[in-house]
Structures are given as structure tokens and as C-alpha cells.
Design a protein around this motif. Structure first.
Motif, short mmCIF file in Angstrom:
data_model
loop_
_atom_site.label_atom_id
_atom_site.label_comp_id
_atom_site.label_asym_id
_atom_site.label_seq_id
_atom_site.Cartn_x
_atom_site.Cartn_y
_atom_site.Cartn_z
N GLU A 1 0.85 -1.19 0.00
CA GLU A 1 0.00 0.00 0.00
C GLU A 1 0.89 1.24 0.00
O GLU A 1 1.76 1.39 0.86
CB GLU A 1 -0.89 0.00 1.24
CG GLU A 1 -1.88 1.15 1.28
CD GLU A 1 -2.71 1.17 2.56
OE1 GLU A 1 -3.34 2.21 2.85
OE2 GLU A 1 -2.71 0.14 3.28
N GLY A 2 0.68 2.11 -0.99
CA GLY A 2 1.52 3.29 -1.13
C GLY A 2 2.30 3.31 -2.43
O GLY A 2 3.01 4.28 -2.72
N VAL A 3 2.15 2.24 -3.24
CA VAL A 3 2.81 2.18 -4.55
C VAL A 3 1.76 2.45 -5.63
O VAL A 3 0.74 1.76 -5.69
CB VAL A 3 3.47 0.80 -4.79
CG1 VAL A 3 4.20 0.79 -6.13
CG2 VAL A 3 4.42 0.46 -3.65
N HIS A 4 2.02 3.46 -6.48
CA HIS A 4 1.02 3.89 -7.45
C HIS A 4 1.66 4.18 -8.80
O HIS A 4 2.84 4.54 -8.88
CB HIS A 4 0.32 5.17 -6.97
CG HIS A 4 -0.29 5.07 -5.61
ND1 HIS A 4 -1.55 4.55 -5.39
CD2 HIS A 4 0.20 5.41 -4.39
CE1 HIS A 4 -1.81 4.59 -4.09
NE2 HIS A 4 -0.77 5.11 -3.47
N PHE A 5 0.88 4.04 -9.85
CA PHE A 5 1.30 4.52 -11.16
C PHE A 5 1.33 6.05 -11.14
O PHE A 5 0.45 6.70 -10.57
CB PHE A 5 0.35 4.04 -12.25
CG PHE A 5 0.53 2.61 -12.65
CD1 PHE A 5 1.73 2.17 -13.21
CD2 PHE A 5 -0.50 1.70 -12.48
CE1 PHE A 5 1.89 0.85 -13.58
CE2 PHE A 5 -0.34 0.38 -12.85
CZ PHE A 5 0.86 -0.05 -13.40
N ASN B 1 -1.83 7.87 -12.48
CA ASN B 1 -2.97 7.86 -11.54
C ASN B 1 -2.84 8.98 -10.52
O ASN B 1 -3.81 9.64 -10.15
CB ASN B 1 -3.06 6.51 -10.85
CG ASN B 1 -3.33 5.36 -11.81
OD1 ASN B 1 -3.44 5.57 -13.01
ND2 ASN B 1 -3.43 4.16 -11.28
N TYR B 2 -1.63 9.17 -10.05
CA TYR B 2 -1.35 10.22 -9.07
C TYR B 2 -1.58 11.60 -9.67
O TYR B 2 -2.25 12.46 -9.08
CB TYR B 2 0.09 10.08 -8.58
CG TYR B 2 0.58 11.18 -7.67
CD1 TYR B 2 -0.11 11.55 -6.52
CD2 TYR B 2 1.76 11.86 -7.97
CE1 TYR B 2 0.36 12.55 -5.68
CE2 TYR B 2 2.24 12.86 -7.15
CZ TYR B 2 1.54 13.21 -6.00
OH TYR B 2 2.01 14.21 -5.18
N GLU C 1 -11.44 7.15 -6.22
CA GLU C 1 -10.39 6.25 -5.74
C GLU C 1 -9.87 6.71 -4.38
O GLU C 1 -10.05 7.86 -3.99
CB GLU C 1 -9.23 6.20 -6.74
CG GLU C 1 -9.62 5.83 -8.16
CD GLU C 1 -10.12 7.04 -8.96
OE1 GLU C 1 -9.96 8.18 -8.46
OE2 GLU C 1 -10.69 6.83 -10.04
N PRO C 2 -9.17 5.83 -3.66
CA PRO C 2 -8.55 6.24 -2.39
C PRO C 2 -7.60 7.42 -2.60
O PRO C 2 -6.90 7.49 -3.62
CB PRO C 2 -7.79 4.98 -1.95
CG PRO C 2 -8.52 3.85 -2.61
CD PRO C 2 -8.99 4.39 -3.92
N LEU C 3 -7.56 8.31 -1.65
CA LEU C 3 -6.78 9.54 -1.76
C LEU C 3 -5.28 9.24 -1.77
O LEU C 3 -4.78 8.46 -0.96
CB LEU C 3 -7.11 10.47 -0.60
CG LEU C 3 -6.45 11.85 -0.61
CD1 LEU C 3 -6.95 12.66 -1.80
CD2 LEU C 3 -6.74 12.58 0.69
N ILE C 4 -4.58 9.85 -2.71
CA ILE C 4 -3.11 9.78 -2.77
C ILE C 4 -2.59 11.18 -2.46
O ILE C 4 -2.74 12.08 -3.28
CB ILE C 4 -2.61 9.33 -4.16
CG1 ILE C 4 -3.32 8.07 -4.62
CG2 ILE C 4 -1.10 9.11 -4.12
CD1 ILE C 4 -3.01 7.70 -6.06
N ASP C 5 -2.01 11.36 -1.30
CA ASP C 5 -1.55 12.68 -0.89
C ASP C 5 -0.15 12.55 -0.31
O ASP C 5 0.11 11.71 0.55
CB ASP C 5 -2.50 13.27 0.15
CG ASP C 5 -2.31 14.78 0.32
OD1 ASP C 5 -1.14 15.21 0.42
OD2 ASP C 5 -3.31 15.51 0.34
N ALA C 6 0.76 13.41 -0.78
CA ALA C 6 2.17 13.31 -0.38
C ALA C 6 2.50 14.13 0.86
O ALA C 6 3.64 14.12 1.32
CB ALA C 6 3.06 13.77 -1.55
#
Length: 492
Positions: free
Chosen positions: A261-265, A268-269, A284-289
Motif C-alpha cells: 500500500e503506497g505504490v502507485h502509477f 494515476n497520481y 479512488e482512495p486519496l493519494i496525498d504526499a
């Protein structure tokens, strides 16, 4: 062209940009409006070179050399130098449907082939191009061009990226009725949901889309061919169909711990970040840095855009891995003019990271070995080894690990930005279109598929490429479609 001695009298002046730490506070374009006197000086540097390699538009060693859409660069440089901006706009629009896009995001192979570069820095072609089209919009010179008559022919275009939009624009101007189908909720393809706002403001894309609508092009959004509408329905409704679905199949890492969990294309980000900026609901689930250690795997432009996006989301740290050694500061003997120069540059994202953290975020000759998760399946670290490039007994270049160079990196987010394998196949299978290596099997210059009346252009046909190649293919394909429908063509 320009001033005969301009390239001797005036140095190259780079694009004026907002200060890195200032622009990190927002998502606005990182460049500023350029002073007109500076632009005229830079246009004056365009020399009377006899053969303008800047617009030859060919491939050398697999890379673009010169402008693929054959922009009439010396002509509009001369007109800018003489202050004839409207005439310069007319010349620019003869070959380029969307200079406001290319002037912002094209890597400018034209500058790599500029004759001035034989003796010094190239003319700032891309900067001048952007200034011409922006002035055209500012002064109201860009107005809807509504065709005087219609042919009665109907054309469907699947995909609204630069290839699809260029084909639509050309065919609409030829008098055909054009409908563009887009599965996303906005027009533009990667122009909207791939390129970040700080490189290409979405208002710039929307402005062009509004113009195309006013000129008579229909856009049907949130519609996926094969799911919301069938190929047979399209064939029954339209005289010709063009597939411009892009090269959206992202290349993946086959790696231990990839499922963490935490690996993304990367795409997509970037898509999610743009949707959040535009206040569009993200399912989709939130991707936030924010507050996280970010690692970007892949040394290209998409990776750089991930770096810039993570910085704006206030990441704790960001590193970008590239598998190749650092590029030289000047052309090597194997990279001679007029090829695109493979040299070290500081992209906007790297300037920003350097200003924020005091160092360039790029790491070179890095091989990722594995990803490690915590007991809850969350990514916590990444293991790498340094590589060196050597030659085997047959003289082939190979990469070998350097013993003792192993390293462990803290990581909360990893973005995979190692390119695209080709187009997604469901649409091609829906139409029964033949394909090879995830690309539509259609010849450049003809664009016909094995299915009668179905054409293909852009990245779906040629694979991952530049925006200028997409526009070139969209324009050229439109000409072939017009010819097939009418027996002759009015398109260039």
C-alpha cells in the motif's frame, strides 16, 4: 530571417520564470509573461540559414529532429522581430492547431536543430511560439471559424487528446460533422489529466475546447466505447471513425513488494491531483504526499511532474531514480547536431526541489531491488543498488551491479513513472482492429486499419511520443479521411 547579424549581437535569454519557492505556494503556471522587447531580440537571433533545419520534422536515431508539424519558424520569427504579431500568428496557425499547448509542453526538438546552435545557444523558438498565440487570444484575434457549408459526412473520433483534437479541428474545417467521444469527464486526454496545471493551466485547455465547440464540434464525455456505446453503433451512425485513444497502458514494475500500500502509477497520481485542484470528486482512495517520504521511479518528464506535484502537496522528502548515468553538459560525439541534444538540464521541478531542500532530487544509475512493507501492508522502505554501464565480450552495453552499493531509503509513497507500453486493447478488440506490440497496425501516412472506414492516429498507432507527433498524425490522418470520403481533399 530576423536580423542578419542578430545571432551575433544578442545572447540567448531564457524564459522568465517565477521564483521556485514562490511558485511552490500555488498551482499556477511557473512561467511569467515575457517582455515584448526581449521577444523581439530573441526573434532577431533567427539567422538566414538557407536550410532551416528547425522545421524538418524527421526522426534520427529514434528521436525527433526539427518540428514534426513543420512550423514555419523562420517566417514568424522575422515577423515578430518586425513587430507584425498578427501576421506571425497567421503563419503559426497554418501548421499548428494548438500553439498554446505546444508552446507550453513541447520539449522543442526545433531548438535542438536550430542552425544557430552550431555556434552557440539556439533561438528560443518555443518561448516565441507561446508568446504569439497568447497575444492572439489577448487581442481577440482568435475567433470561432465556423465552416460556411457542410458536406453531410459524419465522423466519430474516439479520444480527445492532441491527436484526436487536431483531427477533429481539421475535419470540421473541411465541412464534415465531427463528434468526439471521451471516456473521462473532461476533454483533453493527457492535456487535462496528465500534464500538471503548473505546466499547462487547465483554463488554457478549456478555452480551446470552448472554441472548438463554437466551431461546431460535438464532444460526448463519460462515454467508453465497448461499454457505453458499441463499435457497431458507431459504424452505423458515422461514415468514418478515427481511433485516437493514446498510449495509456502504463509500464509496471515486476518487483518484490510491488503490492505494498503506497505504490502507485504516476499517471494515476497526476490525474487525481488535477481532479482535486479542479474540485472534481475523486472516487479512488486519496493519494496525498503531505508529510511523506516520496520516491519516483523513472527519470523522464512524467517523473519530474510527480516531483513537482509532491512538492506542492508538502512532502517530507522527494527523490527521483533514473537507471541511466547523469547526462553530459554538452553534446557527446555520438549526439551531433541536428539531433535532439541529450544533455543535462534543470527542469522546473528540479529547480523547485533544489530551492526547497538544497539539492537536486535526482539519483542516477539506480536499480530498485525490492519494496518493504510494515506489518499492516503499508510501504515503509525501498532497497536499491547502484549500477554501472559496461561492455560485454561482444561489445554490447550492459548494466552491472556495483558490489557494496546497496542502500535503504525511507518511503511512504512510490510513483512508477517508467513509461507506457502502448494503447489499451479493449477498444481495439471492440472494433476488431489488428494490433502489434500494443499499437494499432496502421501505416504512417495512410492510417487505415484492417477495418473498413476505421483509421488510427497518434500514440495509439505510433506508441508513446511527443505532443507534436500527435498533432502531426491527427492532421495527416484527417487529410486521409477527407480524401477517402470526398475523392479529393482541401486539407494541407
Amino acid at each position: 530571417m530576423g536580423k542578419p547579424t542578430g545571432f551575433l549581437e544578442y545572447p540567448r535569454e531564457e524564459t522568465i520564470e517565477r521564483k521556485p519557492l514562490q511558485r511552490l505556494k500555488d498551482w499556477k503556471e511557473y512561467t511569467e509573461k515575457q517582455p515584448e522587447d526581449m521577444l523581439k531580440r530573441q526573434a532577431a537571433r533567427c539567422m538566414d540559414c538557407g536550410t532551416p533545419f528547425c522545421h524538418i520534422g524527421i526522426e534520427i536515431n529514434g528521436a525527433a529532429s526539427g518540428c514534426p508539424i513543420n512550423n514555419l519558424i523562420p517566417e514568424w520569427n522575422d515577423l515578430v522581430y518586425r513587430g507584425k504579431w498578427k501576421e506571425a500568428l497567421d503563419r503559426l496557425l497554418k501548421t499548428n492547431n494548438f500553439p498554446e499547448f505546444t508552446g507550453r509542453v513541447c520539449p522543442a526538438p526545433c531548438e535542438g536543430s536550430c542552425t544557430v546552435e552550431l555556434a552557440g545557444p539556439a533561438v528560443t523558438i518555443k518561448n516565441i511560439e507561446k508568446a504569439i498565440i497568447d497575444k492572439g487570444f489577448e487581442n481577440g484575434w482568435i475567433q470561432p471559424r465556423i465552416p460556411h457549408k457542410r458536406t453531410g459526412k459524419k465522423i466519430a473520433i474516439v479520444g480527445s487528446g492532441p491527436a484526436g483534437l487536431a483531427a477533429a479541428d481539421q475535419l470540421n474545417q473541411a465541412g464534415h460533422s465531427v463528434t468526439v467521444y471521451e471516456r473521462a469527464d473532461k476533454v483533453g486526454g493527457l492535456l487535462t489529466y496528465g500534464i500538471p496545471n503548473m505546466k499547462l493551466d487547465k483554463d488554457v485547455v478549456e478555452r480551446r475546447v470552448k472554441l472548438l465547440r463554437q466551431e461546431g464540434i460535438d464532444f460526448i464525455l463519460n462515454t467508453e466505447v465497448g461499454k457505453d456505446i458499441t463499435s457497431e453503433e458507431l459504424k452505423n451512425q458515422f461514415d468514418s471513425i478515427i481511433l485516437c485513444t493514446g498510449a495509456q497502458k502504463q509500464r509496471d514494475l515486476i518487483l518484490q513488494g510491488r503490492e505494498a500500500e503506497g505504490v502507485h502509477f504516476a499517471m494515476n497520481y497526476l490525474t487525481q491531483a488535477t481532479k482535486r485542484l479542479l474540485n472534481i470528486e475523486v472516487s479512488e482512495p486519496l493519494i496525498d504526499a503531505e508529510g511523506k517520504h516520496v520516491i519516483v521511479i523513472g527519470g523522464g518528464d512524467t517523473g519530474a511532474d510527480c516531483v513537482a506535484t509532491a512538492l506542492r502537496q508538502k512532502c517530507k522528502s522527494v527523490v527521483q531514480f533514473g537507471k541511466h548515468p547523469k547526462l553530459p553538459d554538452v553534446r557527446s560525439d555520438a549526439n551531433m547536431w541536428p539531433e535532439q541534444p541529450n544533455i543535462f538540464t534543470m527542469d522546473y521541478a528540479y529547480e523547485e526541489a533544489t530551492a526547497q531542500y538544497g539539492h537536486d532530487p535526482r539519483e542516477y544509475s539506480v536499480q530498485t531491488k525490492k519494496l518493504v512493507s510494515d506489518q499492516n501492508g503499508r510501504l515503509k522502505e525501498l532497497h536499491t543498488v547502484q549500477m554501472q554501464r559496461t561492455s560485454d565480450d561482444a561489445g554490447n552495453l550492459v548494466f552491472e551491479e556495483i558490489p557494496g552499493s546497496e542502500k535503504i531509503w525511507p518511503a511512504d509513497l512510490v510513483f512508477i513513472a517508467i513509461g507506457f507500453e502502448g494503447t489499451e486493447l479493449p477498444v481495439l478488440k471492440e472494433f476488431g482492429v489488428e494490433h502489434k506490440n500494443n499499437k494499432v497496425d496502421a501505416k504512417h501516412g495512410d492510417y487505415r486499419t484492417n477495418i473498413d472506414g476505421v483509421f488510427a492516429a497518434g500514440d495509439s498507432r505510433r506508441g508513446q511520443s511527443l505532443i507534436v507527433w500527435a498533432i502531426q498524425e491527427g492532421r495527416d490522418c484527417a487529410r486521409q479521411v477527407d480524401l477517402s470520403l470526398m475523392g479529393s481533399t482541401v486539407l494541407p
